[in-house]
Design a protein around this motif. Structure first.
Motif, short mmCIF file in Angstrom:
data_model
loop_
_atom_site.label_atom_id
_atom_site.label_comp_id
_atom_site.label_asym_id
_atom_site.label_seq_id
_atom_site.Cartn_x
_atom_site.Cartn_y
_atom_site.Cartn_z
N GLY A 180 57.85 73.95 38.74
CA GLY A 180 56.17 74.16 38.85
C GLY A 180 55.77 75.46 39.37
O GLY A 180 55.17 76.33 39.41
N VAL A 181 56.98 75.87 39.28
CA VAL A 181 57.17 77.88 40.35
C VAL A 181 56.94 78.69 39.27
O VAL A 181 56.05 80.03 39.70
N VAL A 182 56.95 78.44 37.88
CA VAL A 182 57.41 79.54 36.92
C VAL A 182 55.92 79.16 35.99
O VAL A 182 56.28 78.04 35.48
N THR A 183 55.46 80.12 35.30
CA THR A 183 54.28 79.83 34.46
C THR A 183 54.19 80.89 33.20
O THR A 183 55.01 82.25 33.87
N ARG A 184 53.87 80.88 32.01
CA ARG A 184 53.80 81.87 31.20
C ARG A 184 52.40 81.65 30.53
O ARG A 184 51.94 80.58 29.91
N TYR A 185 51.60 82.10 29.93
CA TYR A 185 50.19 82.46 29.04
C TYR A 185 51.25 83.54 27.84
O TYR A 185 51.29 84.31 27.91
N ALA A 186 49.87 82.93 26.80
CA ALA A 186 49.26 82.79 25.82
C ALA A 186 48.75 84.88 26.31
O ALA A 186 47.59 84.26 26.90
N ASP A 187 48.70 85.40 25.64
CA ASP A 187 47.46 86.70 26.00
C ASP A 187 46.35 86.67 25.93
O ASP A 187 45.44 86.86 26.65
N SER A 188 45.75 85.88 24.88
CA SER A 188 44.43 84.90 25.18
C SER A 188 43.76 84.12 25.77
O SER A 188 42.11 84.69 25.85
N VAL A 189 44.22 84.23 27.01
CA VAL A 189 43.60 83.23 27.64
C VAL A 189 44.45 84.08 28.85
O VAL A 189 43.91 82.83 30.23
N LYS A 190 45.19 84.70 29.26
CA LYS A 190 45.75 85.32 30.55
C LYS A 190 44.32 85.71 31.14
O LYS A 190 43.96 86.65 30.99
N THR B 13 44.62 79.00 34.22
CA THR B 13 45.50 78.78 34.94
C THR B 13 46.41 76.97 34.95
O THR B 13 45.51 75.52 34.95
N ILE B 14 47.68 76.88 34.35
CA ILE B 14 47.88 75.37 34.34
C ILE B 14 48.86 75.86 35.43
O ILE B 14 49.16 76.05 36.20
N SER B 15 48.87 74.27 35.57
CA SER B 15 49.94 73.41 37.76
C SER B 15 49.86 72.43 36.90
O SER B 15 49.36 71.70 35.56
N ARG B 16 51.11 71.76 38.08
CA ARG B 16 51.45 70.16 37.95
C ARG B 16 51.08 69.62 39.26
O ARG B 16 51.88 70.34 40.32
N ASP B 17 51.62 68.19 38.59
CA ASP B 17 51.49 67.30 40.43
C ASP B 17 52.76 67.09 39.79
O ASP B 17 52.44 65.73 39.25
N ASN B 18 53.73 67.11 40.15
CA ASN B 18 54.71 65.87 39.48
C ASN B 18 55.07 64.71 40.71
O ASN B 18 55.45 63.82 40.54
N ALA B 19 54.36 64.21 42.00
CA ALA B 19 54.35 63.30 42.66
C ALA B 19 53.41 62.19 41.52
O ALA B 19 52.99 61.57 41.81
#
Length: 127
Positions: free
Chosen positions: A55-65, A69-75
């Protein structure tokens, strides 16, 4: 095996917000990266965002940057896509996908890299 179920789509006015969720089951969720893609009518599926297994690193398409926001909850075995300042051109079916074949630190933007897909959730943005 990984099963993915998206939720949170709907109809929203331009400028509004939605949060998509993708619940995963099966193989250890915290070991693989997760991506979001979308497909509008008559168009090819396109990359939206990806998040590393930690969950530390993310990447986006230019059209939505700057808007999404992408995130995750591994729990909770769940990945999210917060979508703000929505535009009519964001209208599409949104899919979450799991990339279990590459190391969890790799951020793939090509759909062919992903081996598990959800069923999709419709997002419609009215002008």
């Amino acid at each position: 095996q990984v099963q993915l179920v998206e939720s949170g789509g709907g109809l929203v006015q331009a400028g509004g917000s939605l949060r998509l969720s993708c619940a995963a089951s099966g193989r250890s969720f915290s070991s693989y990266s997760m991506g979001w893609f979308r497909q509008a009518p008559g168009k090819e599926r396109e990359f939206v965002a990806v998040i590393s297994s930690s969950g530390v690193v993310t990447r986006y398409a230019d059209s939505v940057k700057g808007r999404f926001t992408i995130s995750r909850d591994n729990a909770k075995n769940t990945v999210y896509l917060q979508m703000n300042s929505l535009k009519p051109e964001d209208t599409a079916v949104y899919y979450c996908a799991a990339d279990t074949r590459y190391p969890g630190s790799v951020l793939n933007s090509h759909s062919a890299a992903y081996d598990y897909w959800g069923q999709g959730t419709q997002v419609t943005v009215s002008s």
